[in-house]
Motif scaffolding. Structure first.
Motif, short mmCIF file in Angstrom:
data_model
loop_
_atom_site.label_atom_id
_atom_site.label_comp_id
_atom_site.label_asym_id
_atom_site.label_seq_id
_atom_site.Cartn_x
_atom_site.Cartn_y
_atom_site.Cartn_z
N ASN A 37 0.80 -1.23 0.00
CA ASN A 37 0.00 0.00 0.00
C ASN A 37 0.83 1.28 0.00
N ARG A 38 2.15 1.15 0.18
CA ARG A 38 3.00 2.34 0.06
C ARG A 38 2.95 2.92 -1.34
N VAL A 39 2.62 2.09 -2.32
CA VAL A 39 2.50 2.57 -3.70
C VAL A 39 1.46 3.68 -3.79
N THR A 40 0.41 3.62 -2.97
CA THR A 40 -0.65 4.63 -3.04
C THR A 40 -0.14 6.03 -2.72
N LEU A 41 0.97 6.13 -2.01
CA LEU A 41 1.51 7.44 -1.66
C LEU A 41 1.97 8.21 -2.90
N SER A 42 2.24 7.50 -3.99
CA SER A 42 2.72 8.14 -5.22
C SER A 42 1.58 8.68 -6.08
N PHE A 43 0.34 8.45 -5.66
CA PHE A 43 -0.82 8.88 -6.44
C PHE A 43 -1.68 9.81 -5.58
N PRO A 44 -1.57 11.13 -5.78
CA PRO A 44 -2.23 12.09 -4.88
C PRO A 44 -3.72 11.85 -4.68
N ALA A 45 -4.45 11.54 -5.74
CA ALA A 45 -5.90 11.35 -5.59
C ALA A 45 -6.21 10.14 -4.72
N VAL A 46 -5.48 9.06 -4.94
CA VAL A 46 -5.69 7.84 -4.15
C VAL A 46 -5.24 8.06 -2.71
N ARG A 47 -4.08 8.69 -2.56
CA ARG A 47 -3.55 9.00 -1.23
C ARG A 47 -4.54 9.83 -0.42
N THR A 48 -5.13 10.82 -1.05
CA THR A 48 -6.08 11.69 -0.37
C THR A 48 -7.36 10.94 0.00
N PHE A 49 -7.84 10.12 -0.93
CA PHE A 49 -9.05 9.34 -0.66
C PHE A 49 -8.84 8.43 0.54
N ILE A 50 -7.71 7.75 0.59
CA ILE A 50 -7.44 6.81 1.67
C ILE A 50 -7.28 7.54 3.01
N LYS A 51 -6.53 8.63 3.03
CA LYS A 51 -6.32 9.32 4.31
C LYS A 51 -7.64 9.86 4.85
N ASN A 52 -8.50 10.37 3.96
CA ASN A 52 -9.80 10.88 4.41
C ASN A 52 -10.71 9.75 4.88
N ALA A 53 -10.65 8.60 4.20
CA ALA A 53 -11.46 7.45 4.60
C ALA A 53 -11.02 6.93 5.97
N GLY A 75 3.27 1.95 7.98
CA GLY A 75 2.20 2.78 8.51
C GLY A 75 2.64 4.18 8.91
N ILE A 76 3.94 4.47 8.78
CA ILE A 76 4.44 5.78 9.23
C ILE A 76 3.81 6.92 8.43
N ALA A 77 3.92 6.84 7.10
CA ALA A 77 3.40 7.93 6.27
C ALA A 77 1.88 8.01 6.36
N GLN A 78 1.21 6.85 6.31
CA GLN A 78 -0.25 6.87 6.39
C GLN A 78 -0.72 7.48 7.70
N GLY A 79 -0.06 7.12 8.78
CA GLY A 79 -0.44 7.66 10.08
C GLY A 79 -0.25 9.16 10.17
N VAL A 122 -5.09 5.76 18.72
CA VAL A 122 -5.53 4.88 17.64
C VAL A 122 -4.32 4.59 16.77
N VAL A 123 -4.11 3.33 16.47
CA VAL A 123 -2.95 2.90 15.68
C VAL A 123 -3.35 2.79 14.21
N ILE A 124 -2.46 3.26 13.32
CA ILE A 124 -2.69 3.17 11.88
C ILE A 124 -1.72 2.14 11.29
N GLU A 125 -2.28 1.20 10.55
CA GLU A 125 -1.50 0.17 9.87
C GLU A 125 -1.91 0.15 8.40
N ASP A 126 -1.00 -0.25 7.53
CA ASP A 126 -1.37 -0.28 6.11
C ASP A 126 -2.01 -1.61 5.72
N ILE A 154 -5.72 -0.05 6.07
CA ILE A 154 -6.23 0.09 4.70
C ILE A 154 -6.83 -1.22 4.21
N PHE A 155 -6.13 -2.34 4.47
CA PHE A 155 -6.53 -3.60 3.85
C PHE A 155 -6.23 -4.76 4.79
#
Length: 212
Positions: A37-53, A75-79, A122-126, A154-155
């Motif tokens: 899921n670190r791949v999603t960080l390279s896609f702004p629209a997907v990254r934004t959707f996931i962080k908001n979700a 989980g560092i960047a996602q968190g 709350v802990v964030i994991e990818d 995320i998954f």
């Protein structure tokens, strides 16, 4: 939501399905699926959707949260992204303490905003597989004095072992998408063929024995 996340993971190739050319996990398991899921960080629209979700899921399920903690390393960047959306303090946690420097396992300040009482985390994991490494982070936070309200990811592959591990640790788990939704979406996208479905289902039911 599960279907939307699954489609996005497939579209950006954060998840790859190869039933006839399986991956080998670090555990030695053969697997028709690989998730990064670190791949999603390279896609702004997907990254934004996931962080908001993730942020919405936390607001709904853990409204008293005071601190967000990411699981190192994925989980560092996602968190951090989620903590920014929620305007909350942030830290991240290694599976074990560093063997040099300050020897920290938890990086950042683990204190409630008011400076009193148990900080509510709350802990964030990818990604959730068996849950073992994720729950080590929960234990580290608890030993440091935190009240862990739950985990958001995320998954998940949806293994029964993971569900049992989280239940035994008394950690509520919220996941944006799962393996069943992924396979359904992969069918709709014609990412997998009908004849591959039985093999994909067999892996989910007994991943340790699959492909042997």
């Amino acid at each position: 939501m599960k279907d939307q996340i699954a489609r996005q993971l497939l579209e950006v190739q954060a998840v790859k399905l190869r039933p006839h050319d399986p991956f080998t996990w670090s555990s030695g398991w053969l697997s028709p699926i690989y998730c990064d899921n670190r791949v999603t960080l390279s896609f702004p629209a997907v990254r934004t959707f996931i962080k908001n979700a993730l942020a919405d899921a936390i607001r709904l399920n853990f409204p008293t949260v005071e601190i967000i903690a990411g699981v190192a390393t994925a989980g560092i960047a996602q968190g951090a992204l989620v903590a920014d959306v929620l305007d909350l303090p942030y830290c991240y946690v290694r599976p074990e303490p560093k063997k040099h420097g300050m020897g920290n396992q938890i990086e950042g300040r683990l204190t409630s905003p008011e400076g009193t009482g148990q900080p509510k985390v709350v802990v964030i994991e990818d990604l959730i597989s068996t849950g073992g490494s994720s729950l080590k982070v929960v234990e580290a936070l608890r030993q440091a004095g935190a009240e862990v309200l739950g985990m958001a990811a995320i998954f998940t592959y949806g293994f029964p072992l993971a569900a049992a591990n989280f239940e035994a640790a008394n950690v509520p788990l919220i996941c944006l998408s799962d393996y069943a939704a992924l396979i359904d979406e992969a069918q709709r996208m014609e990412y997998v063929q009908q004849e591959q479905l039985a093999s994909l289902a067999a892996w989910r039911n007994d991943p340790a024995a699959w492909g042997r």
